[in-house]
Design an enzyme around this catalytic site. Structure first.
Site, short mmCIF file in Angstrom:
data_model
loop_
_atom_site.label_atom_id
_atom_site.label_comp_id
_atom_site.label_asym_id
_atom_site.label_seq_id
_atom_site.Cartn_x
_atom_site.Cartn_y
_atom_site.Cartn_z
N HIS A 1 -0.58 -13.86 -18.87
CA HIS A 1 -0.32 -14.03 -17.45
C HIS A 1 1.15 -14.28 -17.20
CE1 HIS A 1 -1.31 -18.02 -19.09
NE2 HIS A 1 -0.45 -18.51 -18.21
N ASP B 1 -1.84 -20.80 -8.70
CA ASP B 1 -2.00 -21.80 -9.75
C ASP B 1 -2.59 -23.07 -9.14
OD1 ASP B 1 -0.34 -22.29 -12.74
OD2 ASP B 1 -1.32 -23.96 -11.73
N ILE B 2 -3.60 -23.61 -9.80
CA ILE B 2 -4.31 -24.77 -9.26
C ILE B 2 -3.46 -26.05 -9.34
CG2 ILE B 2 -5.50 -25.57 -11.37
CD1 ILE B 2 -7.21 -24.98 -7.99
N HIS C 1 3.79 -16.16 -14.45
CA HIS C 1 3.95 -17.11 -13.36
C HIS C 1 4.99 -16.56 -12.38
CE1 HIS C 1 2.18 -20.85 -15.33
NE2 HIS C 1 2.36 -20.07 -16.41
N GLU D 1 -1.14 -22.86 -22.46
CA GLU D 1 -2.38 -23.56 -22.09
C GLU D 1 -3.57 -22.60 -22.06
OE1 GLU D 1 -1.98 -25.90 -18.41
OE2 GLU D 1 -4.10 -25.50 -18.02
P1 AMP Z 1 0.32 -21.55 -19.43
O1 AMP Z 1 -0.85 -21.00 -20.22
O2 AMP Z 1 1.13 -22.54 -20.21
O3 AMP Z 1 1.19 -20.44 -18.86
O4 AMP Z 1 -0.27 -22.36 -18.19
C1 AMP Z 1 -1.50 -21.98 -17.60
C2 AMP Z 1 -1.45 -22.24 -16.10
O5 AMP Z 1 -2.76 -21.94 -15.59
C3 AMP Z 1 -1.13 -23.66 -15.70
O6 AMP Z 1 0.00 -23.65 -14.81
C4 AMP Z 1 -2.40 -24.16 -15.01
O7 AMP Z 1 -2.14 -25.01 -13.92
C5 AMP Z 1 -3.06 -22.87 -14.58
N1 AMP Z 1 -4.50 -22.94 -14.47
C6 AMP Z 1 -5.38 -23.41 -15.39
N2 AMP Z 1 -6.65 -23.33 -14.93
C7 AMP Z 1 -6.57 -22.79 -13.69
C8 AMP Z 1 -7.52 -22.46 -12.68
N3 AMP Z 1 -8.84 -22.66 -12.87
N4 AMP Z 1 -7.08 -21.93 -11.52
C9 AMP Z 1 -5.76 -21.73 -11.31
N5 AMP Z 1 -4.80 -22.01 -12.22
C10 AMP Z 1 -5.20 -22.55 -13.38
#
Ligand code: AMP
Length: 141
Positions: free
Chosen positions: A93, A29-30, A95, A88
Site C-alpha cells: 500500500h 487510514d483509520i 500512504h 504493520e
Molecule cells: P504500514 O503497514 O506501516 O504502512 O501501516 C499500516 C497503516 O494501516 C497504518 O497507518 C494503520 O493506521 C492503517 N490501518 C490498519 N488497519 C486499518 C483499518 N482497518 N482501516 C484503515 N487503516 C488501517
C-alpha cells in the site's frame, strides 16, 4: 489468511472508501497522521510493494496519482505527500498525505482522533471528486 486490507476490499471490514477501480482500492487510514490520510492498495494481495510485478506496480502508482489529484482538489494543502512503509500490514500500500510542510510527513506524531462523521465527510468529498475527474476530465490523466 487474507490480509486486513483484503478483508476491507471484500467488504468484511468497514472502511471510509475514497476511490476504487477493478484492480485498486483507496480508503482513509483509520489512525490518520492528518485529515485525509489515505491508503492506496492493489486488490492483488502481495506483501511487499517492491515485489509487485512491474505492470502492477506501475498501475498502482497511476491509480495513486488519480487519488492524489482528487485529494488535492478537495483538501486544503500545498502538496500530497507519498510514503511507503508496510511495517504493520503485509499487503502492499501507498500512504497519501495532504501536507503543508515537511513536518506534516511525521509518522511519529500523535495520531489524529477524527470523529466518524468527519471521516465520512472527507471520504465522500474525495470520492465524489475522483468520480467527477474520471468522467469529466479523463484527459488530465
Ligand atoms: P504500514 O503497514 O506501516 O504502512 O501501516 C499500516 C497503516 O494501516 C497504518 O497507518 C494503520 O493506521 C492503517 N490501518 C490498519 N488497519 C486499518 C483499518 N482497518 N482501516 C484503515 N487503516 C488501517
Amino acid at each position: 489468511m487474507a490480509s486486513i486490507f483484503s478483508r476491507i476490499i471484500a467488504g468484511e471490514i468497514p472502511s471510509y472508501k475514497v476511490a476504487e477501480d477493478d484492480k485498486h482500492y483507496a480508503f482513509l487510514d483509520i489512525n490518520p497522521v492528518a485529515p485525509g490520510h489515505t491508503l492506496v492498495v492493489p486488490k492483488h494481495e502481495v506483501d511487499y510493494i517492491f515485489d509487485l510485478p512491474q505492470d502492477e506496480y506501475a498501475e498502482l502508482m497511476a491509480f495513486a496519482k488519480k487519488v492524489a489529484k482528487a485529494m488535492k482538489d478537495v483538501m486544503p494543502c500545498k502538496r500530497i505527500g507519498v510514503a511507503v512503509m508496510g511495517l504493520e500490514v503485509p499487503h502492499a500500500h501507498v500512504h497519501l498525505l495532504p501536507i503543508n510542510s515537511e513536518s506534516d510527513m511525521n509518522f511519529f506524531t500523535e495520531k489524529k482522533q477524527i470523529p466518524a462523521d468527519e471521516m465520512k465527510d472527507i471520504a465522500a468529498r474525495i470520492f465524489n471528486k475522483f468520480e467527477e475527474n474520471e468522467t469529466s476530465h479523463p484527459e488530465i490523466f
